[in-house]
Scaffold this active site. Structure first.
Site, mmCIF file in Angstrom:
data_model
loop_
_atom_site.group_PDB
_atom_site.id
_atom_site.type_symbol
_atom_site.label_atom_id
_atom_site.label_comp_id
_atom_site.label_asym_id
_atom_site.label_seq_id
_atom_site.Cartn_x
_atom_site.Cartn_y
_atom_site.Cartn_z
ATOM 1 N N GLN A 1 32.132 58.058 50.010
ATOM 2 C CA GLN A 1 31.978 59.145 50.829
ATOM 3 C C GLN A 1 30.777 60.038 50.965
ATOM 4 O O GLN A 1 30.293 60.537 51.623
ATOM 5 C CB GLN A 1 33.378 60.043 50.625
ATOM 6 C CG GLN A 1 34.671 59.780 51.241
ATOM 7 C CD GLN A 1 34.600 59.271 52.552
ATOM 8 O OE1 GLN A 1 34.422 60.144 53.615
ATOM 9 N NE2 GLN A 1 34.662 57.968 52.880
ATOM 10 N N HIS B 1 27.752 59.386 52.798
ATOM 11 C CA HIS B 1 27.585 59.854 54.301
ATOM 12 C C HIS B 1 26.725 60.914 54.624
ATOM 13 O O HIS B 1 25.780 60.958 55.772
ATOM 14 C CB HIS B 1 29.391 60.302 54.806
ATOM 15 C CG HIS B 1 29.785 58.892 55.117
ATOM 16 N ND1 HIS B 1 29.502 58.297 56.295
ATOM 17 C CD2 HIS B 1 31.164 58.594 54.876
ATOM 18 C CE1 HIS B 1 30.494 57.323 56.431
ATOM 19 N NE2 HIS B 1 31.420 57.565 55.540
ATOM 20 N N GLU C 1 40.566 65.075 54.746
ATOM 21 C CA GLU C 1 40.301 63.967 55.585
ATOM 22 C C GLU C 1 41.018 62.838 55.318
ATOM 23 O O GLU C 1 41.888 62.131 55.912
ATOM 24 C CB GLU C 1 38.708 63.781 56.075
ATOM 25 C CG GLU C 1 38.584 62.706 57.058
ATOM 26 C CD GLU C 1 37.059 62.572 57.420
ATOM 27 O OE1 GLU C 1 36.312 62.874 56.408
ATOM 28 O OE2 GLU C 1 36.687 62.171 58.212
ATOM 29 N N HIS C 2 40.375 62.289 54.020
ATOM 30 C CA HIS C 2 41.051 60.954 53.393
ATOM 31 C C HIS C 2 41.622 61.575 52.252
ATOM 32 O O HIS C 2 41.037 62.130 51.420
ATOM 33 C CB HIS C 2 39.822 59.963 53.201
ATOM 34 C CG HIS C 2 38.878 59.589 54.359
ATOM 35 N ND1 HIS C 2 37.774 60.275 54.572
ATOM 36 C CD2 HIS C 2 39.337 58.923 55.398
ATOM 37 C CE1 HIS C 2 37.170 59.752 55.787
ATOM 38 N NE2 HIS C 2 38.181 58.965 56.174
ATOM 39 N N ASP D 1 38.040 52.847 57.266
ATOM 40 C CA ASP D 1 36.776 53.029 58.131
ATOM 41 C C ASP D 1 36.563 51.984 59.026
ATOM 42 O O ASP D 1 36.138 52.458 60.090
ATOM 43 C CB ASP D 1 35.570 53.264 57.055
ATOM 44 C CG ASP D 1 35.607 54.549 56.400
ATOM 45 O OD1 ASP D 1 36.291 55.517 56.913
ATOM 46 O OD2 ASP D 1 34.805 54.554 55.351
ATOM 47 N N HIS E 1 61.224 85.928 91.758
ATOM 48 C CA HIS E 1 61.779 84.611 90.992
ATOM 49 C C HIS E 1 63.452 84.596 91.018
ATOM 50 O O HIS E 1 64.007 83.537 91.434
ATOM 51 C CB HIS E 1 61.582 84.690 89.555
ATOM 52 C CG HIS E 1 60.019 84.305 89.053
ATOM 53 N ND1 HIS E 1 59.102 84.887 89.714
ATOM 54 C CD2 HIS E 1 59.587 83.433 88.288
ATOM 55 C CE1 HIS E 1 57.929 84.511 89.129
ATOM 56 N NE2 HIS E 1 58.067 83.580 88.489
#
Lengths: 427, 427
Positions: free
Chosen positions: A251, A254, A319-320, A353, A412
């Site tokens: 990670q 990235h 996220e993960h 991934d 209505h």
């Protein structure tokens, strides 16, 4: 990596970086100019930001075929198998239309319809992400979206990365445009002479892409506002330090802002992972990116027990999440907030991934508290169905009219009452 | 109503009104001040905008009980029955977690989890909308959201409308705050001394509420950006002009900007409906609102046949659609874009506003092209599940590593490869 032993998770507050007003303003200007000048603005910005003088915005079909000569056969095979796995997983997500008949012959239900058109943004720049093509587009295709468009910035050589074009071709996408950044998002949202607008824009991108997506949101749909990648590894003493370290580093490589966090009940494991990270880091080609992520963002959080560890994970809402523990299924029910959950020692995050099938476009920045990975649901919408009967109106019309009048909406009430008392369809 | 006989639907472009920069800026300031000053800012703004000097922001439980004395018993009964119908319909929407075992013992799946906390905004001002309480909160409760909060501006008498409090009590909501506008949205998003922040904000509101929702989007989730109400009635010669006119007027009475559209294959019906609208309009208590909607926004669109009519509806992508035709089921498959579809002559739109069960918080402004009515799905999220095995890694690890290396992510490749070649969990 920085150690946290007192349960203080205040580092999480630093995740949300407010965009500078200057960046917001340039994105506003880019969008306005693309709306005004169309293709010309797109080409001007591509020259300015990507350093590329574009002939055509649309990638010709021949260029797509030619890209195959530049991608190794084993990678083409991997792309093909990944696409198949991603398709198979997302097929399981397809929601169905349904109706049911309730009292008085009333039929209620919902009709599921795919979107007409979707634009998938694929980041470019220094790297090439065919996996993002698959993850962005395959769920749309499975959903039945009629028009799936790809847009990605050209590389310095003036072409979209070969791997991106191959991945697109493998899944049958033919409408591909070369543009990036906020200008690409504006083109998808509002259209230009060449690019017809789409109904929804998905895919990750840099800060400018994210700001543009937020600004066009409401005129078109968007998936989410992506931030730097995140992983939390919840590990116990049975975890393999070398593997955990490698996953944290995967990670970290990235982005300098990526967040790798180890949450563990074992001080001994924590020490070993810390050492392993230091050992593996220098050998990584992207160590100049992974280094700052590990040193300034990365954390090792010690937890008293697995229950506390799970609650720490929920506060991170990563996220993960990897559950690198002896019995991951026993902790899974305690996890409320995580985008993708990897269970057991062999479920290395990169497996997800690229290959396993579930989507890799996943909520970041704690938004796993309320958002889901991209999926087929992102590309369909529900329409409610109501078929009322004269009998049901006779039975319930007065209650409906009472309710409407109480809200001050006489029109209505009357619309319902006109149909009561044996009125027939034909006067 | 204005007639359109040449298929020119350019009136649809006028639907999207861009908010003035001044309004955007005041919303930014309101949000910033609520973030800085909390309760004090909320109270100051409530005094300034609602003309009410608040003691406490939170509505005491006694006030909720006391509200029952001001709501007629028949309305309480209608609220109760409506809540039951809404709950029954939304129960059908609940998604389930699932897992499946694929090749090499790999387990894939998704886990569905309700959000922790949700804020429901209920508009106030001149009217009282207990129906919006039910439509906003019941799906959240069905989804299993642990904390459902209501926020609504106080009326001139310094209290939230009685009907709103009764509806909240009927469905078991106890955490209710008095505040409205952008300041209420800011309080839900960022919290104050009294109000803990929520993960998602839903419910319709005025322009300021909408602008605030867009600005806080990304820090919290929101449902959608609501615009004026819309109805399209697709009618053939078998439709009842008096009923169609009443239904068009029921939308028109919401707002001067509401959009009532008749799409019809019958010139004779169009003429009768036009006359009926003129006949019924003056008698409506809200004719000063309905009048401008009918005259400046309302349209009668003539279509050559039902297929063309359905395509016109798709271009409108209306919030509400009535199929007031002899065989509505035959046209339903042609409808791609409509938020809620009412089939047949007895399915008057107000039946759905209050009672039938499907949600009345529905995409407007053409966003039915890509969005769905509020539902249980709005209050849950999916987490992907991946449990990989050593066998699966041996079989696929090389492909995954090839793919990762091609993308320039060596760390990803190594994380997978370290687990291959018979490595065991314990070193």
């Amino acid at each position: 990596m920085e150690w946290i032993e007192n349960g203080d998770l205040s580092f999480l507050k630093k995740r949300k970086v407010e965009a500078k007003e200057a960046a917001q303003q340039s994105v506003r200007e880019i969008i306005a100019r693309v709306r005004d000048e169309g293709d010309k603005a797109l080409k001007d910005y591509t020259k300015q930001f990507d350093g590329v003088e574009l002939g055509e915005l649309r990638v010709p079909n021949e260029a797509i075929a030619a890209a195959y000569r530049h991608v190794p056969e084993k990678v083409i095979q991997a792309i093909r198998q990944a696409a198949e796995n991603i398709r198979a997983f997302h097929e399981k997500q397809k929601p169905s239309s349904w109706t049911e008949t309730v009292e008085h012959g009333v039929v209620l239900g919902q009709k599921v319809t795919p979107l007409d058109s979707v634009g998938v943004y694929v980041p470019g720049g220094t790297a090439s992400y065919p996996s993002s093509v698959l993850m962005g587009a395959v769920p749309a295709l499975v959903a039945g979206v009629g028009r799936v468009v790809l847009i990605s910035p050209p590389q310095k050589n003036g072409l979209i990365a070969y791997g991106v074009l191959v991945a697109a071709h493998e899944i049958g996408i033919k409408e591909i445009y070369q543009a990036g950044g906020a200008q690409a998002i504006a083109a998808l949202a509002y259209g230009t002479e060449t690019i017809r607008p789409v109904d929804k824009i998905v895919g990750p991108g840099n800060l400018y892409v994210m700001l543009a997506k937020k600004q066009v949101f409401g005129d078109v749909a968007i998936d989410s506002l992506a931030g730097p990648s995140e992983i939390a590894v919840l590990a116990d003493e049975t975890a393999h330090p070398e593997w955990v370290a490698a996953d944290l580093l995967s990670q970290a490589e990235h982005d300098k802002m990526s967040m790798p966090v180890l949450v563990t009940t074992s001080r001994s494991l924590a020490e070993k992972v810390d050492q392993e990270v230091e050992r593996q880091l220098p050998a990584l080609p992207r160590h100049e990116i992974a280094g700052p992520s590990i040193e300034t963002v990365g954390k090792i959080v010690l937890a008293a027990n697995l229950k506390d560890a799970a609650e720490i994970v929920n506060q991170i809402a990563p996220e993960h999440l990897e559950l690198a523990i002896a019995d991951p299924e026993s902790v899974l029910p305690l996890i409320r907030h995580a985008g993708a959950i990897f269970l057991g020692m062999y479920s290395s995050e990169p497996v997800g991934d690229y290959f396993a099938g579930p989507n890799h476009i996943i909520p970041t920045n704690g938004s796993a508290r309320y958002a889901s990975p991209l999926g087929v649901e992102s590309f369909v919408k529900r329409s409610s169905l109501i078929r009322y009967t004269d009998e049901a109106l006779e039975a319930n019309g007065s209650a409906i009219a009472d309710f409407a009048r109480f809200e001050g909406l006489e029109g209505h009430a009357q619309a319902v009452e006109k149909r009561m008392k044996g009125a027939t369809v034909h006067e």
